[in-house]
Structures are given as C-alpha cells and as structure tokens.
Motif scaffolding. Sequence first.
Motif, PDB file in Angstrom:
ATOM      1  N   LEU A 154       5.679  -3.575  -5.119  1.00  0.00           N
ATOM      2  CA  LEU A 154       6.122  -4.230  -3.888  1.00  0.00           C
ATOM      3  C   LEU A 154       5.794  -5.719  -3.910  1.00  0.00           C
ATOM      4  O   LEU A 154       6.650  -6.554  -3.616  1.00  0.00           O
ATOM      5  CB  LEU A 154       5.490  -3.595  -2.655  1.00  0.00           C
ATOM      6  N   CYS A 182       5.803  -1.118   2.383  1.00  0.00           N
ATOM      7  CA  CYS A 182       5.961  -2.081   3.489  1.00  0.00           C
ATOM      8  C   CYS A 182       5.506  -1.461   4.803  1.00  0.00           C
ATOM      9  O   CYS A 182       4.785  -2.102   5.581  1.00  0.00           O
ATOM     10  CB  CYS A 182       7.410  -2.535   3.608  1.00  0.00           C
ATOM     11  N   LYS A 238       2.389  -2.709   7.118  1.00  0.00           N
ATOM     12  CA  LYS A 238       2.604  -3.021   8.535  1.00  0.00           C
ATOM     13  C   LYS A 238       1.644  -2.223   9.402  1.00  0.00           C
ATOM     14  O   LYS A 238       1.047  -2.748  10.344  1.00  0.00           O
ATOM     15  CB  LYS A 238       4.041  -2.723   8.931  1.00  0.00           C
TER      16      LYS A 238
END
Length: 109
Positions: A56, A88, A92
């Motif tokens: 990522l 992701c 988050k």
Amino acid sequence: MLFRELCVENPVEFKSVMRLTPEQFEELLFMVYPIIQRSDAVVREALSARIKLEILLTYLATGTNFRILSAFFRVSKSAICGILPEVCDAIKKVLEDHMKVSSVNVLLE
C-alpha cells in the motif's frame, strides 16, 4: 526483503520510498496488524501484514501500476486489488482519532 534491508542499512532511502521513517512504519504496522493479518489457509500461506502495508505505501508513494507491484512483491494483481482498500480502511480506522477530515457537500446540477 528489500525494505527490511533498506530499513537497517539506509533509513534515509527507506523514508524516501515509503514516506515514513522505519520507526513510523513499525508503529503503523503495530496498529494495523490485528486488523489486516490473516491466518494461513490449508492450501497456501496468508500474506503478512508487513507485506500488505509495504504494498500500500509503495503504491501511494509512487503510483506504481499493479503489474509492477505484482512483480516486485511477488503477489498477484488480483490480491493487490483486495489489499489496497483493506489496508486503507485499517489505517483509517486506527488513525481516525488523529486525522481531521473535512466533509464537503458537492451539488450536482
């Protein structure tokens, strides 16, 4: 392997590639590990949380296409398609208290 070598031998280059210091990377990995680490299946080993995070961050830092990421990390393109949103979302989730995101209402006419 390359990132582990960079982390030890050349932390400045590691930061230029990952956009995080080795210490920041390890801290982020520690936070997302419980969310993104999977158990091995009978037919194959699960990808490690470390590899997922490296994929990522490399993608975000460089914009490298999936074909190159696939060759570089020895992970299928279809797996990469699943890894990116998974990691992701995990980032988050673990950092939402540390991030300020403004919401913008967009009106379509």
